[in-house]
Design an enzyme around this catalytic site. Structure first.
Site, mmCIF file in Angstrom:
data_model
loop_
_atom_site.group_PDB
_atom_site.id
_atom_site.type_symbol
_atom_site.label_atom_id
_atom_site.label_comp_id
_atom_site.label_asym_id
_atom_site.label_seq_id
_atom_site.Cartn_x
_atom_site.Cartn_y
_atom_site.Cartn_z
ATOM 1 N N ASN A 190 1.523 -5.537 -5.647
ATOM 2 C CA ASN A 190 0.092 -5.860 -5.723
ATOM 3 C C ASN A 190 -0.356 -5.620 -7.161
ATOM 4 O O ASN A 190 0.227 -4.845 -7.893
ATOM 5 C CB ASN A 190 -0.709 -5.010 -4.719
ATOM 6 C CG ASN A 190 -0.557 -3.517 -4.969
ATOM 7 O OD1 ASN A 190 0.362 -3.060 -5.646
ATOM 8 N ND2 ASN A 190 -1.481 -2.731 -4.418
ATOM 9 N N THR A 236 0.086 2.809 -4.959
ATOM 10 C CA THR A 236 0.616 1.798 -5.883
ATOM 11 C C THR A 236 -0.066 1.938 -7.242
ATOM 12 O O THR A 236 0.554 1.700 -8.283
ATOM 13 C CB THR A 236 0.380 0.367 -5.341
ATOM 14 O OG1 THR A 236 -1.000 0.222 -4.956
ATOM 15 C CG2 THR A 236 1.288 0.063 -4.160
ATOM 16 N N GLY A 237 -1.340 2.382 -7.231
ATOM 17 C CA GLY A 237 -2.051 2.600 -8.493
ATOM 18 C C GLY A 237 -1.438 3.734 -9.294
ATOM 19 O O GLY A 237 -1.333 3.660 -10.530
ATOM 20 N N HIS A 297 -2.262 -4.563 -10.672
ATOM 21 C CA HIS A 297 -2.971 -3.400 -11.226
ATOM 22 C C HIS A 297 -3.269 -3.629 -12.707
ATOM 23 O O HIS A 297 -2.437 -4.177 -13.440
ATOM 24 C CB HIS A 297 -2.121 -2.123 -11.076
ATOM 25 C CG HIS A 297 -1.975 -1.684 -9.656
ATOM 26 N ND1 HIS A 297 -2.848 -0.802 -9.045
ATOM 27 C CD2 HIS A 297 -1.093 -2.049 -8.680
ATOM 28 C CE1 HIS A 297 -2.497 -0.623 -7.787
ATOM 29 N NE2 HIS A 297 -1.448 -1.370 -7.538
ATOM 30 N N GLU A 316 -10.218 0.215 -6.192
ATOM 31 C CA GLU A 316 -9.255 -0.672 -5.545
ATOM 32 C C GLU A 316 -9.822 -2.070 -5.244
ATOM 33 O O GLU A 316 -10.989 -2.202 -4.832
ATOM 34 C CB GLU A 316 -8.761 -0.071 -4.215
ATOM 35 C CG GLU A 316 -7.827 1.098 -4.384
ATOM 36 C CD GLU A 316 -7.039 1.392 -3.121
ATOM 37 O OE1 GLU A 316 -6.786 0.447 -2.339
ATOM 38 O OE2 GLU A 316 -6.678 2.568 -2.898
ATOM 39 N N ARG A 317 -8.996 -3.067 -5.428
ATOM 40 C CA ARG A 317 -9.322 -4.442 -4.980
ATOM 41 C C ARG A 317 -9.623 -4.376 -3.474
ATOM 42 O O ARG A 317 -8.861 -3.790 -2.720
ATOM 43 C CB ARG A 317 -8.129 -5.349 -5.235
ATOM 44 C CG ARG A 317 -8.254 -6.762 -4.754
ATOM 45 C CD ARG A 317 -7.032 -7.603 -5.005
ATOM 46 N NE ARG A 317 -5.847 -7.120 -4.305
ATOM 47 C CZ ARG A 317 -4.697 -7.807 -4.229
ATOM 48 N NH1 ARG A 317 -4.557 -8.971 -4.828
ATOM 49 N NH2 ARG A 317 -3.649 -7.307 -3.593
ATOM 50 N N ASN A 342 -6.549 -4.332 -8.833
ATOM 51 C CA ASN A 342 -6.917 -2.915 -8.685
ATOM 52 C C ASN A 342 -7.110 -2.339 -10.081
ATOM 53 O O ASN A 342 -6.222 -2.528 -10.945
ATOM 54 C CB ASN A 342 -5.791 -2.163 -7.965
ATOM 55 C CG ASN A 342 -5.548 -2.698 -6.566
ATOM 56 O OD1 ASN A 342 -6.296 -2.399 -5.644
ATOM 57 N ND2 ASN A 342 -4.503 -3.511 -6.399
ATOM 58 N N CYS A 391 -4.716 6.225 -4.713
ATOM 59 C CA CYS A 391 -4.097 4.890 -4.577
ATOM 60 C C CYS A 391 -2.627 5.045 -4.956
ATOM 61 O O CYS A 391 -2.321 5.337 -6.122
ATOM 62 C CB CYS A 391 -4.799 3.887 -5.492
ATOM 63 S SG CYS A 391 -4.077 2.224 -5.446
ATOM 64 N N CYS A 415 0.872 -1.178 0.000
ATOM 65 C CA CYS A 415 0.000 0.000 0.000
ATOM 66 C C CYS A 415 0.910 1.229 0.000
ATOM 67 O O CYS A 415 1.626 1.462 0.983
ATOM 68 C CB CYS A 415 -0.905 0.007 1.234
ATOM 69 S SG CYS A 415 -1.943 1.479 1.352
HETATM 70 N N1 API Z 1 -6.369 -2.202 -2.509
HETATM 71 C C1 API Z 1 -4.941 -2.526 -2.687
HETATM 72 C C2 API Z 1 -4.157 -2.282 -1.376
HETATM 73 C C3 API Z 1 -4.072 -0.799 -1.008
HETATM 74 C C4 API Z 1 -3.352 0.006 -2.063
HETATM 75 C C5 API Z 1 -3.535 1.522 -2.021
HETATM 76 N N2 API Z 1 -4.368 2.052 -0.996
HETATM 77 C C6 API Z 1 -2.208 2.243 -2.147
HETATM 78 O O1 API Z 1 -2.073 3.381 -1.659
HETATM 79 O O2 API Z 1 -1.295 1.672 -2.803
HETATM 80 C C7 API Z 1 -4.812 -4.015 -3.103
HETATM 81 O O3 API Z 1 -5.729 -4.797 -2.781
HETATM 82 O O4 API Z 1 -3.784 -4.332 -3.722
#
Ligand code: API
Length: 290
Positions: free
Chosen positions: A166, A228-229, A168, A217-218, A199, A226, A75
């Protein structure tokens, strides 16, 4: 069981942060979900658990739970809040810390202007490691990237598959505010080609150094930002020769800056991390809906 917590956000992506450096915190998925519930609990997109690392090359360990109760790999916005949390609670005197996450070690640095920079590590572009199983999906080459055509409600949506630890699925759209993100996001999140779900990112290119981004988001639905997004979107945009590093990313919750040099380089993210309030909750009194 009384639990002291800190409520934080990174560009509006909000978190319950729990200090588990003195004693482990192992709750059930239902308990995590109840804590994060916006009506029956404290309310948050994710829950962040702060632990000491047993590795010699890391100061802390970082666990993350989505508000659906599922544990996830990374995250980005939470990582910025992580370093502010450990600094404010006196858990470290360092301004730059190394933190163990599921897929490796990340470095978090508190800047003098109050923002935080995170070395997010290199993106993972091998579909099998995202994980993404394209099977017989149609493909389209664009510069260095390979786009895959997902059938979403009878429309072909061309996505880039990128992992920051994670998964995307990133699309370029003409008008991110007009795009049906909340309707199509769940269909991408649960698409069978993503065995661990995904995501769903939607980016509008403003110029070669600026995008507007929304992410469904997932395990959490659409969030205000987000991290990582944002990293995955910039990696996809640079690989499609649509963007140049660094890129300013406008989200509903604020701006992030993402820099990425080339395939094996780390993605570096800079943005805000804010402590909103602290509180105590009695876990035994949490009565989530059946
Ligand atoms: N929902 C994301 C985790 C949180 C990522 C997000 N809140 C960030 O700031 O990167 C997943 O299931 O991979």
């Amino acid at each position: 069981m009384k639990l002291h917590f800190t409520k934080m956000h990174g560009a509006g992506n909000d978190f319950i942060v729990l200090d588990a450096t003195a004693a482990p915190l192992d709750l059930s998925a239902a308990q995590w979900q109840a804590l994060a519930d916006r009506h029956f609990g404290i309310g948050a997109d994710q829950i962040l658990i702060v632990e000491r690392s047993t590795r010699p090359d890391a100061d802390f360990r970082y666990r993350i739970f989505n508000n659906d109760g599922g544990e996830v790999e990374h995250c980005g916005n939470g990582a910025r809040c992580f370093v502010r949390f450990v600094s404010e609670r006196g858990l470290t005197s360092k301004r730059s810390i190394r933190v163990e996450v599921q897929h490796g070690i990340i470095t978090l640095t508190l800047q003098d202007n109050g923002e935080v920079t995170v070395d997010m590590g290199a993106p993972i572009l091998d579909p099998a490691q995202v994980p993404f199983v394209p099977g017989a999906l149609p493909t389209r080459a664009e510069s260095e990237d390979t786009l895959y055509g997902l059938d979403i409600n009878g429309q072909t949506r061309w996505i880039s598959a990128v992992s920051m630890g994670n998964p995307h699925a990133v699309q370029v759209v003409d008008d991110v505010e007009a795009f049906p993100v909340r309707e199509e996001g769940p269909l991408v999140e649960h698409h069978p080609a993503f065995p661990k779900r995904v995501n769903a990112g939607y980016m509008q290119i403003i110029d070669r150094n600026t995008i507007h981004l929304r992410v469904f988001e997932r395990g959490a639905g659409e969030t205000l930002a987000c991290g990582t997004g944002a990293c995955a979107a910039v990696v996809a945009g640079i690989r499609r020769n649509l963007l140049d590093t660094p890129v300013r990313v406008k989200t509903h919750g604020g701006w992030l800056t993402i820099a990425w040099g080339s395939a094996t380089d780390s993605v570096r993210m800079t943005g805000p991390a804010v402590t909103v309030f602290e509180g105590t909750i009695d876990l035994d009194r949490l009565n989530p809906p059946a």
